[in-house]
Motif scaffolding. Sequence first.
Motif, PDB file in Angstrom:
ATOM      1  N   UNK A  43      41.172  50.489  38.775  1.00  0.00           N
ATOM      2  CA  UNK A  43      41.024  49.365  39.693  1.00  0.00           C
ATOM      3  C   UNK A  43      40.171  48.256  39.066  1.00  0.00           C
ATOM      4  N   UNK A  44      40.229  47.090  39.656  1.00  0.00           N
ATOM      5  CA  UNK A  44      39.474  45.944  39.156  1.00  0.00           C
ATOM      6  C   UNK A  44      38.032  46.002  39.661  1.00  0.00           C
ATOM      7  N   UNK A  68      43.824  46.969  38.037  1.00  0.00           N
ATOM      8  CA  UNK A  68      44.742  46.799  39.157  1.00  0.00           C
ATOM      9  C   UNK A  68      43.995  46.254  40.367  1.00  0.00           C
ATOM     10  N   UNK A  69      44.617  45.271  41.001  1.00  0.00           N
ATOM     11  CA  UNK A  69      43.988  44.609  42.142  1.00  0.00           C
ATOM     12  C   UNK A  69      44.513  45.195  43.447  1.00  0.00           C
ATOM     13  N   UNK A  70      43.617  45.360  44.395  1.00  0.00           N
ATOM     14  CA  UNK A  70      43.956  45.859  45.725  1.00  0.00           C
ATOM     15  C   UNK A  70      44.004  44.678  46.686  1.00  0.00           C
ATOM     16  N   UNK A  78      46.122  48.521  52.819  1.00  0.00           N
ATOM     17  CA  UNK A  78      45.757  48.122  51.465  1.00  0.00           C
ATOM     18  C   UNK A  78      46.822  48.598  50.482  1.00  0.00           C
ATOM     19  N   UNK A  79      47.290  47.691  49.628  1.00  0.00           N
ATOM     20  CA  UNK A  79      48.338  48.023  48.672  1.00  0.00           C
ATOM     21  C   UNK A  79      47.976  47.489  47.285  1.00  0.00           C
ATOM     22  N   UNK A  80      48.606  48.076  46.266  1.00  0.00           N
ATOM     23  CA  UNK A  80      48.428  47.630  44.883  1.00  0.00           C
ATOM     24  C   UNK A  80      49.797  47.660  44.200  1.00  0.00           C
ATOM     25  N   UNK A  84      51.410  50.665  42.082  1.00  0.00           N
ATOM     26  CA  UNK A  84      52.262  51.577  42.845  1.00  0.00           C
ATOM     27  C   UNK A  84      53.742  51.425  42.535  1.00  0.00           C
ATOM     28  N   UNK A  85      54.201  50.186  42.340  1.00  0.00           N
ATOM     29  CA  UNK A  85      55.626  49.948  42.104  1.00  0.00           C
ATOM     30  C   UNK A  85      55.942  49.542  40.667  1.00  0.00           C
ATOM     31  N   UNK A  86      54.884  49.268  39.905  1.00  0.00           N
ATOM     32  CA  UNK A  86      55.083  48.844  38.530  1.00  0.00           C
ATOM     33  C   UNK A  86      54.804  49.931  37.515  1.00  0.00           C
TER      34      UNK A  86
END
Length: 279
Positions: A43-44, A68-70, A78-80, A84-86
């Motif tokens: 995470x960032x 990674x930014x939340x 809350x999503x990233x 999560x998708x990359x």
Amino acid sequence: RPSRWLAVLELATDGAALLAHELGFCLSFPGLFSRPKFTTGYWKVRGLAAPLRMMCSYSVVECEDIKYDLRLSEKGTWIAPEWEKGHKPDLRDRHPFVELPYVINHRTGEVVSLSNAVSLYLGGVLGLNGITWHMRLLNEQLLYYVHSVAMELGALVYPSKDNSGAIGELLQEHPFRERLDEYLENVVPPIYEKLEACLCRRGTGFLVGWLPCTADFHTWELLDQHEAMAKAHGNRSPLADFAVLQVYHARFRALPRLQRYFESDDARLPINNKTAFFK
């Protein structure tokens, strides 16, 4: 207490490793004659990744650090997406239970995940896990102990989640402050007593040897996060009653090979993620 001859061996090994990095190869098996290149992901925030970033900076190795930014979705969760998708689906093909943090060794193609595993892997490649069996054994025990304390700290600063994964009913600031006071006054001192006893027993200036080992990077980060949290909320310094730990904290912060890290943006990242009571 380790023999002082080990100090000579430790310094010689560290010097040889630095020279090897400058010449473009690594002394750690199986990386002989090949310079390591890493990618780390987290995470960032500083969190569990700050020690990993410090280890790479201290060892002067090439490392791409992905942060990674939340963010808050339209549904209030809350999503990233970048993680999560990359990157996560792609890494899952190489590592079935990959999570943050992770490290990729581009020389070997190895992907390692989970905090302690990543730390010990980097420590092994970079020669930071200790040069004798007993040093490596102590380093590993300290690493797991400090990680358990970090998990306890995480339970304090992050709100609970409901079963759906969305942020549940948040604790209010007043109860959090009460829990923080209890934590700093009653939970932290016994932890510091153990760490200080280890420093005194070793008599080497660091927890394992005369130079920082993997566990030292995690221990310093934990101490510094406690200091920042206490200062931000008007509490007394947790190090105030532990003179040996105070010296240890200052000695680590002044290491010349870490000044590049401490002067970088990485050292000024928030300690915790956006969902935490203390950032």
